[in-house]
Motif scaffolding. Structure first.
Motif: not given
Length: 121
Positions: A36-38, A54-57, A99-104, A64-68
């Protein structure tokens, strides 16, 4: 899951967000697949809406980042981390915005994401 995981209770029912960041995420079989990144918290009601992870490919070594949705992560006392039934295929086919890390994500994106993961998990 074993009965010990289900009947044991954490020593404290609350956790600080800084302690969740970096916590491992495991698949349904107990294999670590990411961290978990945040957390993203709703301002008005204070509930955690989703986690940026952050999931390992699965092919290759990068991540890569994923919002779940937060509701798809369940704390496992035995693993000392969060377990999910989300599959590699679901992550691969997830909406691009998630999949964007910097996006709400917006309200409309949240609805799309919730619909996407509401499928067979």
């Amino acid at each position: 899951m074993s009965d010990a995981h289900m009947t044991s209770a954490p020593s404290h029912p609350f956790i600080e967000s800084s302690r969740v960041e970096g916590t491992a995420v495991y698949d349904a079989n107990g294999k670590q697949i990411g961290v978990i990144k945040r957390l993203v918290i709703e301002k008005v009601n204070g509930n955690v809406a989703y986690a940026v992870t952050s999931f390992r490919k699965f092919i290759g070594g990068s991540s890569e980042s994923h919002t779940i949705p937060w509701s798809y992560l369940h704390y496992d006392l035995g693993l000392q981390g969060y377990r999910t039934n989300i599959t590699e295929e679901q992550l691969h086919n997830a909406p691009e915005f998630s999949r964007r890390d910097d996006h709400l994500i917006s309200g409309q994106e949240w609805e799309l994401l919730a619909e996407y993961y509401a499928g067979p998990l």
